[in-house]
Enzyme design. Structure first.
Site, PDB file in Angstrom:
ATOM      1  N   LYS A 173       0.832  -1.204   0.000  1.00 30.08           N
ATOM      2  CA  LYS A 173       0.000   0.000   0.000  1.00 30.08           C
ATOM      3  C   LYS A 173       0.868   1.255   0.000  1.00 30.08           C
ATOM      4  O   LYS A 173       0.596   2.216  -0.724  1.00 30.08           O
ATOM      5  CB  LYS A 173      -0.920  -0.004   1.218  1.00 30.08           C
ATOM      6  CG  LYS A 173      -1.846  -1.198   1.346  1.00 30.08           C
ATOM      7  CD  LYS A 173      -2.905  -1.225   0.287  1.00 30.08           C
ATOM      8  CE  LYS A 173      -3.988  -2.259   0.576  1.00 30.08           C
ATOM      9  NZ  LYS A 173      -3.511  -3.643   0.619  1.00 30.08           N
ATOM     10  N   LYS A 224      -8.945   1.830   3.449  1.00 29.65           N
ATOM     11  CA  LYS A 224      -8.421   0.465   3.439  1.00 29.65           C
ATOM     12  C   LYS A 224      -7.361   0.297   4.518  1.00 29.65           C
ATOM     13  O   LYS A 224      -6.623   1.234   4.843  1.00 29.65           O
ATOM     14  CB  LYS A 224      -7.832   0.114   2.070  1.00 29.65           C
ATOM     15  CG  LYS A 224      -6.680   0.991   1.636  1.00 29.65           C
ATOM     16  CD  LYS A 224      -6.096   0.570   0.280  1.00 29.65           C
ATOM     17  CE  LYS A 224      -6.945   0.986  -0.874  1.00 29.65           C
ATOM     18  NZ  LYS A 224      -6.259   0.780  -2.187  1.00 29.65           N
ATOM     19  N   ARG A 249      -4.200  -4.576 -13.447  1.00 29.51           N
ATOM     20  CA  ARG A 249      -2.915  -5.103 -12.968  1.00 29.51           C
ATOM     21  C   ARG A 249      -1.914  -4.989 -14.125  1.00 29.51           C
ATOM     22  O   ARG A 249      -2.025  -5.686 -15.136  1.00 29.51           O
ATOM     23  CB  ARG A 249      -3.076  -6.546 -12.518  1.00 29.51           C
ATOM     24  CG  ARG A 249      -1.777  -7.310 -12.271  1.00 29.51           C
ATOM     25  CD  ARG A 249      -0.894  -6.705 -11.182  1.00 29.51           C
ATOM     26  NE  ARG A 249      -1.561  -6.519  -9.912  1.00 29.51           N
ATOM     27  CZ  ARG A 249      -1.725  -7.477  -8.996  1.00 29.51           C
ATOM     28  NH1 ARG A 249      -1.268  -8.697  -9.229  1.00 29.51           N
ATOM     29  NH2 ARG A 249      -2.322  -7.199  -7.860  1.00 29.51           N
ATOM     30  N   ARG A 295      -9.479  -5.831 -13.732  1.00 25.00           N
ATOM     31  CA  ARG A 295     -10.348  -6.590 -12.828  1.00 25.00           C
ATOM     32  C   ARG A 295     -11.568  -5.724 -12.535  1.00 25.00           C
ATOM     33  O   ARG A 295     -11.474  -4.730 -11.808  1.00 25.00           O
ATOM     34  CB  ARG A 295      -9.575  -6.987 -11.580  1.00 25.00           C
ATOM     35  CG  ARG A 295      -8.409  -7.928 -11.913  1.00 25.00           C
ATOM     36  CD  ARG A 295      -7.322  -7.925 -10.892  1.00 25.00           C
ATOM     37  NE  ARG A 295      -6.728  -6.609 -10.728  1.00 25.00           N
ATOM     38  CZ  ARG A 295      -5.885  -6.293  -9.761  1.00 25.00           C
ATOM     39  NH1 ARG A 295      -5.521  -7.205  -8.877  1.00 25.00           N
ATOM     40  NH2 ARG A 295      -5.378  -5.078  -9.672  1.00 25.00           N
ATOM     41  N   ARG A 297     -15.105  -3.282  -5.266  1.00 32.95           N
ATOM     42  CA  ARG A 297     -13.790  -3.911  -5.388  1.00 32.95           C
ATOM     43  C   ARG A 297     -13.704  -4.725  -6.673  1.00 32.95           C
ATOM     44  O   ARG A 297     -14.605  -5.510  -6.978  1.00 32.95           O
ATOM     45  CB  ARG A 297     -13.533  -4.835  -4.193  1.00 32.95           C
ATOM     46  CG  ARG A 297     -13.582  -4.126  -2.848  1.00 32.95           C
ATOM     47  CD  ARG A 297     -13.564  -5.118  -1.703  1.00 32.95           C
ATOM     48  NE  ARG A 297     -14.733  -5.991  -1.712  1.00 32.95           N
ATOM     49  CZ  ARG A 297     -14.896  -7.030  -0.895  1.00 32.95           C
ATOM     50  NH1 ARG A 297     -13.959  -7.320  -0.011  1.00 32.95           N
ATOM     51  NH2 ARG A 297     -15.977  -7.772  -0.965  1.00 32.95           N
ATOM     52  N   ASP A 303      -0.962  -1.762  -9.639  1.00 29.22           N
ATOM     53  CA  ASP A 303      -2.409  -1.635  -9.795  1.00 29.22           C
ATOM     54  C   ASP A 303      -2.746  -0.209 -10.193  1.00 29.22           C
ATOM     55  O   ASP A 303      -2.318   0.755  -9.540  1.00 29.22           O
ATOM     56  CB  ASP A 303      -3.119  -2.004  -8.496  1.00 29.22           C
ATOM     57  CG  ASP A 303      -3.044  -3.491  -8.201  1.00 29.22           C
ATOM     58  OD1 ASP A 303      -2.642  -4.258  -9.107  1.00 29.22           O
ATOM     59  OD2 ASP A 303      -3.374  -3.895  -7.070  1.00 29.22           O
ATOM     60  N   GLU A 337      -1.695   0.742  -5.917  1.00 31.61           N
ATOM     61  CA  GLU A 337      -0.859  -0.153  -5.120  1.00 31.61           C
ATOM     62  C   GLU A 337       0.300  -0.632  -5.976  1.00 31.61           C
ATOM     63  O   GLU A 337       0.218  -0.636  -7.211  1.00 31.61           O
ATOM     64  CB  GLU A 337      -1.642  -1.371  -4.600  1.00 31.61           C
ATOM     65  CG  GLU A 337      -2.725  -1.062  -3.591  1.00 31.61           C
ATOM     66  CD  GLU A 337      -3.366  -2.309  -3.014  1.00 31.61           C
ATOM     67  OE1 GLU A 337      -2.795  -3.417  -3.178  1.00 31.61           O
ATOM     68  OE2 GLU A 337      -4.439  -2.187  -2.399  1.00 31.61           O
ATOM     69  N   ASN A 395       2.386  -4.144  -5.966  1.00 33.37           N
ATOM     70  CA  ASN A 395       2.443  -5.481  -5.375  1.00 33.37           C
ATOM     71  C   ASN A 395       3.781  -6.141  -5.662  1.00 33.37           C
ATOM     72  O   ASN A 395       4.194  -6.232  -6.820  1.00 33.37           O
ATOM     73  CB  ASN A 395       1.308  -6.330  -5.940  1.00 33.37           C
ATOM     74  CG  ASN A 395      -0.057  -5.786  -5.561  1.00 33.37           C
ATOM     75  OD1 ASN A 395      -0.613  -6.157  -4.548  1.00 33.37           O
ATOM     76  ND2 ASN A 395      -0.588  -4.886  -6.378  1.00 33.37           N
TER      77      ASN A 395
END
Length: 320
Positions: free
Chosen positions: A126, A161, A211, A226, A234, A274, A282, A284
């Site tokens: 994050k 979040k 992504r 997504r 979400r 993301d 984000e 990852n």
């Protein structure tokens, strides 16, 4: 090469979509040998080196009984493998943190670990976006309930979040009416005991939380958008989002080409960025996914690109 995967239990893999499985399949196809263990199998004792109880692994090609593995063997030094791939899924909890320290000790002993353990610690998924403010939307990181309320008053429609969530867990949207804002703050903030991230809601989520995979410092030419389903905010696949592969937009490519070399130079061979609309949400680094979804929909072999990058990285003498 002899490759060790540190991952979740093999029996838990959903091989029709699992990225670690896709890596294994491509490595075996090229003639590399495989082994696997979990973080709980790592150990070190003074006078020795970091070792693990590992299982030698062979993929069968069967959709159900997809692997054959030896029983746990005598502990093997991690430095005896050509590469160690850390693919344990989040959460990044205390045990994950301890594992990165054992892996860093293994590096000092001569092991080659991807992604680099120090880089895993230095890039919480994050908070890593804070280094790249030119690519993010309005964002607040705080323990202060008053600061969250002020952020909502300014932006009117926000996402809250936890910093340690995964797969969309613990994400809340509070709209202009502020309904349940106090309850959401209490749930996430725990009377100031825990830090939360708050971001302005991005309507582009309707077109998907993309992504963007970056391998060896270079973006994969397709992202996986997504898309939230059934009234969900979400887009995460784990939260029921629909994955739609699509070519990178010019902005996606700009982001991947800007972040990729910086993160790769720090030892991050594989990163999942993301992006919602034009904004990074984000970064990852623990076990980025979506290899198989992209390949199945576009024909682009992401696993082959990854193994290409791994083989190149292994051919480079590491710097001390």
């Amino acid at each position: 090469m002899h490759i060790l995967f540190i991952a979740d239990p093999l029996e838990s893999f959903k091989i029709y979509k699992d990225t670690t499985f896709a890596m294994m399949r491509e490595l075996q196809r090229r003639g590399h040998t495989l082994a696997a263990c979990g973080p709980q199998d790592l150990a070190w004792q003074s006078g020795g080196v970091v070792e693990a109880q590992v299982r030698t692994l062979r993929l069968t090609g069967d959709a159900t009984d997809w692997f054959e593995a030896s029983a746990a063997e005598t502990p093997q030094p991690l430095r005896s493998f050509d590469a160690v791939l850390m693919r344990k899924d989040p959460p990044f909890d205390s045990e994950y943190f301890y594992a990165t320290h054992l892996l860093e000790q293994a590096e000092r002993e001569g092991a080659r670990v991807f992604n680099k353990p120090r880089a895993l610690r230095d890039h919480p998924e994050k908070l890593a976006i804070l280094e790249f403010p030119q690519f993010i939307g309005p964002t607040l990181v705080t323990r202060s309930a008053a600061a969250v309320r002020a952020f909502h008053a300014e932006h009117r429609d926000i996402i809250l979040k936890p910093l340690d969530g995964m797969g969309g867990m613990g994400i809340f949207r509070v709209k202009d009416d502020g309904l349940n804002l106090g309850s959401v703050i209490e749930t996430l903030n725990r009377d100031g005991a825990e830090t939360v991230m708050v971001q302005k809601f991005l309507p582009a989520i309707a077109q998907g939380d993309k992504r963007v995979l970056v391998i060896g410092g270079k973006p994969v030419p397709f992202s996986l958008a997504r898309i939230p389903q059934g009234g969900e905010v979400r887009g995460n696949l784990a939260a029921g989002g629909k994955g739609v592969a699509q070519p990178l937009s010019p902005r996606d490519r700009e982001i991947g080409e800007a972040l990729g070399p910086v993160l790769f130079a720090r030892g991050l061979l594989l990163v999942g960025v993301d992006v919602i609309g034009d904004s990074v949400t984000e970064i990852n680094v623990t076990s980025p996914t979506c290899f198989q979804e992209i390949q199945q929909q576009t024909g682009f072999d992401v696993a082959a690109m990854f193994v290409d990058a791994l083989e190149v990285a292994m051919a480079v003498t590491p710097t001390k």
